[in-house]
Design a protein around this motif. Structure first.
Motif, PDB file in Angstrom:
ATOM      1  N   PHE A  73       0.833  -1.205   0.000  1.00  0.00           N
ATOM      2  CA  PHE A  73       0.000   0.000   0.000  1.00  0.00           C
ATOM      3  C   PHE A  73       0.868   1.256   0.000  1.00  0.00           C
ATOM      4  N   TYR A  77       1.011   4.095  -2.845  1.00  0.00           N
ATOM      5  CA  TYR A  77       0.516   5.416  -2.459  1.00  0.00           C
ATOM      6  C   TYR A  77       1.561   6.502  -2.690  1.00  0.00           C
ATOM      7  N   SER A 110      -6.750  -5.307  -5.154  1.00  0.00           N
ATOM      8  CA  SER A 110      -7.625  -4.446  -4.348  1.00  0.00           C
ATOM      9  C   SER A 110      -6.830  -3.383  -3.604  1.00  0.00           C
ATOM     10  N   ILE A 111      -5.703  -3.786  -3.020  1.00  0.00           N
ATOM     11  CA  ILE A 111      -4.871  -2.840  -2.268  1.00  0.00           C
ATOM     12  C   ILE A 111      -4.268  -1.801  -3.200  1.00  0.00           C
ATOM     13  N   LYS A 113      -5.532  -0.721  -6.063  1.00  0.00           N
ATOM     14  CA  LYS A 113      -6.597   0.212  -6.466  1.00  0.00           C
ATOM     15  C   LYS A 113      -6.912   1.187  -5.323  1.00  0.00           C
ATOM     16  N   LYS A 114      -7.004   0.674  -4.107  1.00  0.00           N
ATOM     17  CA  LYS A 114      -7.312   1.522  -2.958  1.00  0.00           C
ATOM     18  C   LYS A 114      -6.238   2.584  -2.748  1.00  0.00           C
ATOM     19  N   GLU A 118      -6.911   6.587  -3.013  1.00  0.00           N
ATOM     20  CA  GLU A 118      -6.666   7.437  -1.839  1.00  0.00           C
ATOM     21  C   GLU A 118      -5.712   8.576  -2.177  1.00  0.00           C
TER      22      GLU A 118
END
Length: 371
Positions: A73, A77, A110-111, A113-114, A118
């Motif tokens: 993540f 990010y 999923s991580i 995309k999240k 964010e």
């Protein structure tokens, strides 16, 4: 400079490497199913348009160690996504994992995309993304616990040339057909090339395009063109360069036959769409009764192995085909098959064979060089 990630089918890596070297690329790192190459932004359209045997061209946005989901993540990010993704971007995440602690591909997707969403929420000052704009495909590849964040510049796989308007029930992928032709070391000005199980015409069409140096991606568009990751000027430049390299003068002797007249119609239609219909002679013929048309020649073919005929008839078909080819002295044969009793049925052990995957189907290319 940037690093590009060329995805290939397993077994094709060395052929794609050969292509890259011919295109002038030197700084290559080859691994199973992929090749890493250094390049610039203008190399993205050049590779997409010109590579015959690869599956996709990715731009590597970032790579970092990721053994936990928190590390994944954070690494995603930290990238400045607003520099390449607009506020309305339609973001689609794909994934793969090989020899990594993070082996759940769906969780990694999923991580990823999240983390992207964010970051974009913060940068654009919004609380919700409609994703109504152009498609942007990102692949998260976990390879030996290293996360590669890949930007898909290709979109639909490179085997989709755009010329196959019609196809048979069990079509050979275009990039695999090109691989067969390249591996055969066919000499267009010295040898006839014949595919006696031509189906939808993929092998003879790819052979004609190779001989005339027609870039395989000229008749299609690519994802990095549609979403403007690479400027249209660079795509136009790469296409023009490819067009200028086409050899319109070469006279080719390519034969394509099939026992099914419907297949001949399909093959002719596809050859016309590819612009090589005048370079190939299509005709109906039983592969078990063909006669050689010249002293020197090469047969490259992908006979049926269950899709177009019943399993009970495959052995007899291969046996009769092998008997027929005994009269083809001076010719070389390159036969792709997924039938596990091929050599026994054909009646002769191959000089060598090579494992290739046509999609998910495991096949072997049988080389008969000294015949």
């Amino acid at each position: 400079m940037m690093e590009l990630f060329i995805a290939t089918a397993f077994g094709v890596e060395s052929v794609t490497k050969e292509e890259l070297i011919k295109l002038g690329y030197k700084d290559l790192k080859v691994e199973n199913g992929r090749i890493f190459v250094r390049g610039d932004i203008e190399d993205i359209p050049r590779l997409n348009i010109n590579l015959r045997t690869a599956n996709r061209v990715f731009a590597i946005l970032k790579k970092f160690k990721a053994e936990t989901f928190d590390e994944l993540f954070s690494g995603i990010y930290d990238f400045e996504w607003q520099e390449i993704l607009p506020k309305d971007a339609h973001i689609f995440i794909t994934g793969r994992s090989e020899k990594s602690k993070l082996f759940s591909i769906s969780s990694c997707q999923s991580i990823t995309k999240k983390a992207i969403i964010e970051k974009l929420k913060k940068k654009y000052g919004v609380s919700w993304f409609e994703e109504t704009g152009n498609l942007y495909k990102i692949e998260i590849a976990l390879l030996n616990d290293t996360a590669y964040v890949l930007f898909d510049t290709t979109g639909e796989s490179l085997h989709k040339r755009g010329y196959r308007k019609l196809q048979s029930l069990a079509p050979l992928k275009e990039n695999i057909a090109a691989t067969l032709v390249i591996l055969s070391r066919w000499r267009p000005q010295q040898e006839v090339l014949w595919d006696p199980f031509c189906g939808s015409g993929t092998i003879p069409i790819e052979a004609a395009m190779i001989a005339k140096n027609i870039a395989p991606g000229l008749n299609r568009t690519f994802l990095a063109e549609q979403n403007s990751f690479v400027s249209q000027d660079l795509w136009n430049k790469a296409r023009l360069e490819a067009i200028e390299k086409i050899d319109y003068k070469s006279k080719l002797n390519i034969l394509a036959s099939d026992i099914d007249e419907k297949m001949i119609y399909i093959a002719k239609t596809n050859a016309k769409a590819a612009g090589v219909e005048k370079d190939i002679r299509f005709f109906k013929a039983d592969s078990r009764k063909i006669k050689k048309s010249s002293d020197k020649g090469i047969i490259i073919t992908n006979p049926p192995y269950g899709e177009r005929i019943d399993n009970s008839d495959i052995f007899n078909l291969y046996r009769d085909f092998g008997k027929c080819l005994k009269d083809f002295s001076g010719w070389r044969f390159f036969i792709l098959s997924g039938y596990d009793k091929f050599e026994k049925a054909f009646g002769k052990k191959a000089d060598k064979n090579r494992k290739l995957y046509n999609g998910k189907i495991k096949t072997y290319l049988y080389f008969y060089i000294q015949v």
